[in-house]
Design an enzyme around this catalytic site. Structure first.
Site, mmCIF file in Angstrom:
data_model
loop_
_atom_site.group_PDB
_atom_site.id
_atom_site.type_symbol
_atom_site.label_atom_id
_atom_site.label_comp_id
_atom_site.label_asym_id
_atom_site.label_seq_id
_atom_site.Cartn_x
_atom_site.Cartn_y
_atom_site.Cartn_z
ATOM 1 N N LYS A 249 3.118 -9.989 -0.230
ATOM 2 C CA LYS A 249 3.239 -10.990 0.836
ATOM 3 C C LYS A 249 2.125 -10.886 1.864
ATOM 4 C CE LYS A 249 7.902 -12.681 0.690
ATOM 5 N NZ LYS A 249 9.286 -12.507 0.995
ATOM 6 N N ARG A 250 1.547 -9.689 2.000
ATOM 7 C CA ARG A 250 0.530 -9.540 3.045
ATOM 8 C C ARG A 250 -0.826 -10.143 2.651
ATOM 9 N NH1 ARG A 250 1.853 -4.987 0.731
ATOM 10 N NH2 ARG A 250 0.281 -3.965 -0.530
#
Ligand code: GLU
Length: 287
Positions: A249-250
């Protein structure tokens, strides 16, 4: 005619959706629609420390941008806490769960903790506490609730699920050890909430990433214990980035918000993903 499917996509609102989520959502949506069935959204928002409301809206906006529509209002796990507590109570009455007071550090320090398919296997420290000590500590110490896995498996016997296109797979819940069903900081674990929700939503086909296949060992066991129906499963390949690693997700580059900002057309991307065509640099890999 193909059986009507009810499928779902279940994002956790802990970050922006990326290409991997889009691939999963497109497959689940396509399977539901192709059979004249239904497609639901579930928001996995019981992790109070990591879930953020802004990611709920952002995720729904991303799906709409892809041209994915869903039936009804999204289901919120945070609205279903009573159901999770009731299921835990059923298991407690059957003496299949016990409170665990160990901290992460306690477990990590235990030399005997071997690794299972989903991380360290709990060494069982709190499984056989004397009743008096358990009662005393329950009154004052933070605790989670764990499933006594050996006892649970003794009740259900061997279980299997149908992996679409691959036939029956035998579940191996014992390899996971005494998993957490209700956390210190959240009223249910992913395993308990997801299994109960899929049943309550009437999901017939669970389509999700191959990173979650080991979880199905546990979900199949919980279905057998709680008398829930077993959907069919498809654990699909994962989208990997230019470095060959699965997207996290980052990683902003593959976020749907940044693709949208770069002028990519959502429905065209969705059609490409449905045909296993990924943007340059990305690939599909089975872990
Ligand atoms: N909320 C989970 C995730 O984002 C998916 C759960 C599931 O599909 O069972 O990884």
């Amino acid at each position: 005619m193909a059986r009507k499917m009810l499928t779902r996509f279940a994002p956790s609102p802990t970050g922006e959706l990326h290409l991997g989520h889009a691939y999963s959502a497109v497959l689940a949506h396509g399977a539901g629609c192709a059979t004249g069935g239904r497609f639901l959204i579930r928001i996995d928002d019981i992790d109070g420390s990591r879930s953020r409301e802004e990611f709920v809206g952002a995720s729904l906006a991303d799906l709409a941008w892809l041209g994915i529509d869903w039936d009804g209002d999204p289901v919120r796990q945070s609205a279903r806490l009573g159901d999770y507590a009731a299921a835990l109570e059923v298991l407690r009455k059957r003496d299949l769960v016990y409170p665990c007071f160990c901290t992460r550090a306690d477990i990590a320090a235990s030399l005997s903790a071997p690794h299972g398919p989903s991380g360290a296997v709990y060494p069982g420290t709190c499984r056989n506490l004397p009743d008096a000590e358990r009662e005393r500590r329950l009154a004052g110490e933070p605790h989670c609730w764990r499933l006594d896995m050996a006892r649970a498996v003794a009740q259900t016997g061997k279980q299997a699920w149908e992996e679409m296109g691959h036939g029956l797979r035998t579940a191996d819940p014992l390899a996971h050890g005494d998993i957490v069903l209700s956390r210190k900081d959240a009223p249910a674990s992913y395993h308990l909430a997801s299994t109960l929700d899929d049943a309550a939503m009437g999901v017939t086909h669970v389509i999700r990433g191959a990173d979650l296949i080991a979880s199905t060992d546990v979900h199949r066991l919980l279905q057998a214990l709680l008398g829930l129906p077993t959907p069919l499963y498809r654990h699909h390949a994962l989208v990997c980035g230019p470095d060959g690693k699965r997207l996290a997700k980052r990683e902003a580059a593959a976020s749907l918000a940044s693709l949208r900002a770069a002028g990519i057309d959502g429905p065209t991307l969705a059609a490409d993903l449905a045909a296993d065509r990924l943007p340059a640099g990305y690939s599909l890999q089975n872990p």
